[in-house]
Write a protein that holds these residues in place. Structure first.
Motif, PDB file in Angstrom:
ATOM      1  N   THR A 108       0.919  -1.351   0.086  1.00 25.39           N
ATOM      2  CA  THR A 108      -0.104  -0.174  -0.271  1.00 25.39           C
ATOM      3  C   THR A 108       1.425   1.268  -0.099  1.00 25.39           C
ATOM      4  O   THR A 108       0.844   1.836  -1.083  1.00 25.39           O
ATOM      5  CB  THR A 108      -0.864   0.261   1.714  1.00 25.39           C
ATOM      6  OG1 THR A 108      -1.494  -1.088   1.116  1.00 25.39           O
ATOM      7  CG2 THR A 108      -1.872   0.904   0.935  1.00 25.39           C
ATOM      8  N   ASN A 111       2.197   2.431  -3.128  1.00 26.39           N
ATOM      9  CA  ASN A 111       1.594   4.031  -3.891  1.00 26.39           C
ATOM     10  C   ASN A 111       1.658   5.019  -4.446  1.00 26.39           C
ATOM     11  O   ASN A 111       1.327   6.410  -4.460  1.00 26.39           O
ATOM     12  CB  ASN A 111       0.080   3.631  -3.820  1.00 26.39           C
ATOM     13  CG  ASN A 111      -0.345   2.493  -4.076  1.00 26.39           C
ATOM     14  OD1 ASN A 111      -0.496   2.226  -6.058  1.00 26.39           O
ATOM     15  ND2 ASN A 111      -0.322   1.057  -3.621  1.00 26.39           N
ATOM     16  N   ASN A 171      -8.153  -0.052  -3.563  1.00 27.26           N
ATOM     17  CA  ASN A 171      -7.710  -0.473  -4.221  1.00 27.26           C
ATOM     18  C   ASN A 171      -8.329  -0.903  -5.345  1.00 27.26           C
ATOM     19  O   ASN A 171      -7.715  -0.646  -6.843  1.00 27.26           O
ATOM     20  CB  ASN A 171      -6.565  -2.849  -3.698  1.00 27.26           C
ATOM     21  CG  ASN A 171      -5.987  -2.379  -3.067  1.00 27.26           C
ATOM     22  OD1 ASN A 171      -4.666  -2.318  -3.451  1.00 27.26           O
ATOM     23  ND2 ASN A 171      -6.032  -2.049  -1.452  1.00 27.26           N
ATOM     24  N   LEU A 175      -6.833   0.918  -9.380  1.00 23.55           N
ATOM     25  CA  LEU A 175      -6.407   0.676 -10.317  1.00 23.55           C
ATOM     26  C   LEU A 175      -7.447   0.899 -11.075  1.00 23.55           C
ATOM     27  O   LEU A 175      -6.611   1.425 -12.329  1.00 23.55           O
ATOM     28  CB  LEU A 175      -6.966  -0.979  -9.782  1.00 23.55           C
ATOM     29  CG  LEU A 175      -6.893  -2.268 -10.866  1.00 23.55           C
ATOM     30  CD1 LEU A 175      -5.769  -2.361 -11.378  1.00 23.55           C
ATOM     31  CD2 LEU A 175      -7.665  -3.354 -10.119  1.00 23.55           C
ATOM     32  N   HIS A 225      -1.545  -3.408  -6.379  1.00 25.14           N
ATOM     33  CA  HIS A 225      -2.762  -4.121  -6.510  1.00 25.14           C
ATOM     34  C   HIS A 225      -3.417  -5.178  -6.367  1.00 25.14           C
ATOM     35  O   HIS A 225      -4.226  -5.906  -5.418  1.00 25.14           O
ATOM     36  CB  HIS A 225      -3.589  -2.871  -7.642  1.00 25.14           C
ATOM     37  CG  HIS A 225      -4.262  -1.510  -7.654  1.00 25.14           C
ATOM     38  ND1 HIS A 225      -3.895  -1.073  -5.421  1.00 25.14           N
ATOM     39  CD2 HIS A 225      -3.265   0.155  -7.391  1.00 25.14           C
ATOM     40  CE1 HIS A 225      -3.814   0.941  -5.573  1.00 25.14           C
ATOM     41  NE2 HIS A 225      -3.356   0.831  -7.162  1.00 25.14           N
TER      42      HIS A 225
END
Length: 234
Positions: A108, A111, A171, A175, A225
């Motif tokens: 996570t 990102n 997510n 995505l 993801h």
């Protein structure tokens, strides 16, 4: 390379690429599986070789030459191998063992690299290397994923204040944001499949070092993801 482009833009993107690589290796090193942790160095070497190959191809103008080739060379030589690698990891038992052992919190945090990427894309637009639609002033809202990533990681996975369903939804949304910019970027680049931005096409991704965006950074974020979604659904 793009003529008259300020050096700081290329340097900033190079550093962002290195940060993506190091964050991914950091994720692997934090696995709860000793077998996975041992793979960190071989993967680091493999990805470094891949980045070097992409740099050489771009500097030799392989992606820039003959824009009418179909499929575009960057898709065939730069993007397709990464997609096939991700598919291979998900369809093989050893690949699934690897992805299931990666820590969700680290995936996570990965990102966060989307923040500098979006800032650099804006700089590229100001220097007429990409169209406005690829920035947060156009159709690209990917920066929201980068800004929200540390919040989701801390409150959802460190403090466990958020449900798994919330993290799963995040997510899927992020995505979707990634797919959105990828589609717009590919259809804006000079090629037989170009659909947008004919007045200011996306020439950046065909030049060094920005070819690392579709051939490395995007696949790493995509893999993160897909891995997170698999783990959360399980």
């Amino acid at each position: 390379m793009i003529e008259n482009l300020p050096t700081y833009i290329s340097l900033a993107f190079g550093l962002t690429t290195v940060a993506t690589l190091l964050l991914f290796i950091w994720t692997i090193r934090n696995s709860n599986s000793e077998l996975t942790r041992k793979k960190a160095m071989p993967i680091f070497i493999g990805l470094t070789i891949w980045l070097t190959i992409q740099a050489v191809l771009t500097l030799k103008n392989i992606y820039n030459s003959d824009a009418n080739t179909f499929p575009p060379k960057i898709i065939l030589i730069g993007i397709l191998p990464t997609i096939l690698t991700i598919i291979l990891l998900f369809v093989t038992s050893k690949g699934r063992q690897f992805i299931d052992s990666l820590p969700l919190k680290n995936l996570t945090y990965l990102n966060i690299v989307r923040i500098p990427v979006e800032i650099i894309l804006f700089w590229l637009f100001l220097n007429k290397a990409i169209p406005e639609l690829m920035t947060f002033e156009g159709r690209n809202f990917d920066i929201l994923a980068g800004i929200s990533a540390p919040i989701i990681a801390y409150f959802g996975l460190t403090k466990t204040k958020l449900s798994r369903q919330t993290i799963l939804l995040w997510n899927f949304i992020c995505l979707g944001l990634l797919v959105n910019i990828v589609v717009n970027a590919l259809f804006s680049a000079p090629s037989p499949i170009q659909k947008f931005a004919f007045d200011q096409p996306n020439i950046a991704i065909l030049n060094f070092p920005f070819s690392w965006l579709p051939t490395f950074i995007v696949p790493i974020v995509l893999f993160g993801h897909l891995t997170s979604i698999r783990q959360l659904i399980k």
